[in-house]
Design a protein around this motif. Structure first.
Motif, short mmCIF file in Angstrom:
data_model
loop_
_atom_site.label_atom_id
_atom_site.label_comp_id
_atom_site.label_asym_id
_atom_site.label_seq_id
_atom_site.Cartn_x
_atom_site.Cartn_y
_atom_site.Cartn_z
N ARG A 203 15.92 -46.44 11.93
CA ARG A 203 15.33 -45.42 11.06
C ARG A 203 14.94 -45.95 9.70
N GLN A 204 15.44 -47.13 9.35
CA GLN A 204 15.07 -47.76 8.09
C GLN A 204 13.80 -48.60 8.22
N GLY A 205 13.25 -48.66 9.41
CA GLY A 205 12.05 -49.47 9.63
C GLY A 205 12.33 -50.92 9.91
N ASN A 206 13.59 -51.26 10.22
CA ASN A 206 13.93 -52.64 10.59
C ASN A 206 13.58 -52.88 12.06
N LEU A 207 13.00 -54.03 12.34
CA LEU A 207 12.53 -54.38 13.67
C LEU A 207 13.55 -55.27 14.37
N TYR A 208 13.94 -54.89 15.59
CA TYR A 208 14.91 -55.64 16.39
C TYR A 208 14.13 -56.40 17.47
N VAL A 209 14.23 -57.72 17.42
CA VAL A 209 13.46 -58.59 18.30
C VAL A 209 14.41 -59.30 19.26
N CYS A 210 14.20 -59.12 20.56
CA CYS A 210 15.00 -59.82 21.57
C CYS A 210 14.32 -61.14 21.90
N HIS A 211 15.13 -62.20 22.09
CA HIS A 211 14.62 -63.55 22.29
C HIS A 211 14.85 -64.00 23.74
N TRP A 212 13.78 -64.10 24.51
CA TRP A 212 13.85 -64.73 25.83
C TRP A 212 14.07 -66.23 25.62
N ASN A 213 15.06 -66.77 26.31
CA ASN A 213 15.44 -68.18 26.15
C ASN A 213 15.85 -68.48 24.70
N GLY A 214 16.46 -67.49 24.06
CA GLY A 214 16.88 -67.67 22.67
C GLY A 214 18.22 -67.06 22.34
N ASN A 215 18.90 -66.45 23.29
CA ASN A 215 20.27 -65.92 23.22
C ASN A 215 20.58 -65.12 21.96
N ARG A 216 19.65 -64.25 21.54
CA ARG A 216 19.93 -63.48 20.33
C ARG A 216 19.01 -62.26 20.22
N VAL A 217 19.43 -61.37 19.34
CA VAL A 217 18.58 -60.31 18.81
C VAL A 217 18.46 -60.58 17.32
N SER A 218 17.23 -60.69 16.82
CA SER A 218 17.01 -60.87 15.39
C SER A 218 16.51 -59.57 14.79
N VAL A 219 16.92 -59.31 13.55
CA VAL A 219 16.53 -58.08 12.87
C VAL A 219 15.71 -58.44 11.63
N CYS A 226 14.05 -61.91 7.83
CA CYS A 226 15.15 -61.79 8.79
C CYS A 226 16.43 -61.43 8.04
N ILE A 227 17.04 -60.30 8.41
CA ILE A 227 18.24 -59.82 7.72
C ILE A 227 19.50 -59.89 8.59
N ASP A 228 19.33 -60.21 9.88
CA ASP A 228 20.52 -60.30 10.74
C ASP A 228 20.13 -61.03 12.02
N ARG A 229 21.10 -61.73 12.60
CA ARG A 229 20.93 -62.37 13.90
C ARG A 229 22.19 -62.07 14.71
N ILE A 230 22.02 -61.49 15.87
CA ILE A 230 23.13 -61.18 16.76
C ILE A 230 23.10 -62.18 17.90
N ILE A 231 24.00 -63.16 17.88
CA ILE A 231 24.04 -64.20 18.90
C ILE A 231 24.83 -63.70 20.10
N LEU A 232 24.26 -63.85 21.29
CA LEU A 232 24.88 -63.36 22.52
C LEU A 232 25.11 -64.51 23.50
N PRO A 233 26.13 -64.41 24.35
CA PRO A 233 26.37 -65.45 25.36
C PRO A 233 25.49 -65.26 26.60
#
Length: 300
Positions: A203-219, A226-233
């Motif tokens: 709702r704040q207008g931040n964009l969540y980008v999923c990374h194919w072959n990149g193991n993360r969601v970037s915000v 870029c204000i956040d990176r969520i690293i996933l296994p």
């Protein structure tokens, strides 16, 4: 952003297109002709086998669903057994098929196409299936896998992934919501970050980008920082959406496509679904506005 859990009941080849209502989360396995429904409260998952290779799922405003598939756009009932063909703008192009799809704030279905033989060939397009009227409009072309469609909180901008160009394109929409007055490349990912895939917006207008072959969601904030990176296994992170009573939780789908033993040892949860807590509120998944004609087709 913190982990709630990893849902490990089913390992998807290409888990995709999560959507959520007040009780359930739905997603598809784009390689296995399957749709999944997870009960948010009990964590029980039901798997549905369908007759078509579904690539995306969306709600309609009459309690049914609309599906994107490699064979076209279909309507289906709540059990995913009845299938009603609607359209396929790729039917005369044997190498082109439909990929991702979402519903816009005004109730239209936006869907992208891709070259299924030469992925980086820029002959993918974005189409709009109008709500109520049911006609198909070509929005834009020149995509090397059109993917990840989302909209700003005020509905005035659209963001679309040009996957094999590594770009996310920002469109300023015209007043009719189906044409654009201008566009620009909002951001570009380096190849070592993977390919940009599915998108979502809070709702704040931040964009969540999923990374194919990149193991993360970037915000990314509205300026593109870029204000956040969520690293996933999980190596292939495909798409996310907000859910929960306050829309402050995030479900993320992933894939295990072409993951060998070495890859799975490094990214052991590839193909599973992740449930995360966030400190932001998201935007609810929209519902496609069914025409009375389409509704009668589904009921027949």
């Amino acid at each position: 952003m913190e982990f709630m859990s990893t849902h490990r009941q089913y390992r998807n080849v290409i888990g995709e297109s999560p959507i959520a209502d007040s009780t359930y989360i739905y997603w598809v396995d784009a390689e296995c002709c399957q749709i999944f429904r997870l009960n948010i409260f009990t964590q029980e998952t039901v798997r549905y086998n369908v007759e078509i290779p579904v690539t995306a799922i969306a709600f309609t405003d009459v309690g049914s669903f609309i599906l994107a598939s490699k064979q076209g756009i279909y309507l289906t009932d709540a059990t995913f057994q009845a299938l009603v063909f609607i359209c396929d703008p790729c039917k005369e192009e044997p190498d082109i098929r439909i990929n991702d799809a979402v519903v816009s704030p005004n109730g239209d279905l936006w869907f992208g196409t891709m070259n299924d033989v030469v992925l980086d060939k820029p002959d993918g397009c974005i189409y709009i299936l109008k709500g109520k009227a049911g006609d198909v409009i070509k929005f834009d072309s020149g995509f090397s896998v059109a993917n990840g469609i989302t909209f700003s909180p005020d509905g005035l901008k659209a963001y679309i992934t040009n996957m094999f160009r590594g770009e996310i394109v920002e469109y300023i929409l015209a007043d009719d919501g189906v044409h654009f007055s201008s566009k620009r490349v909002f951001l570009t990912l380096d190849i070592d970050e993977g390919r940009p895939d599915g998108l979502s917006m809070d709702r704040q207008g931040n964009l969540y980008v999923c990374h194919w072959n990149g193991n993360r969601v970037s915000v990314y904030d509205p300026s593109g920082a870029c204000i956040d990176r969520i690293i996933l296994p999980a190596t292939h992170v495909t798409r996310c959406t907000f859910y929960g009573p306050s829309l402050s939780q995030l479900v993320v789908t992933t894939g295990s496509y072409q993951c060998d033993e070495t890859s799975l040892s490094e990214f052991p949860d590839s193909g599973y679904v992740f449930l995360l807590d966030t400190d932001q509120q998201g935007i609810a998944d929209q519902h496609y506005k069914m025409s009375s004609f389409m509704y009668q087709m589904l009921k027949a």
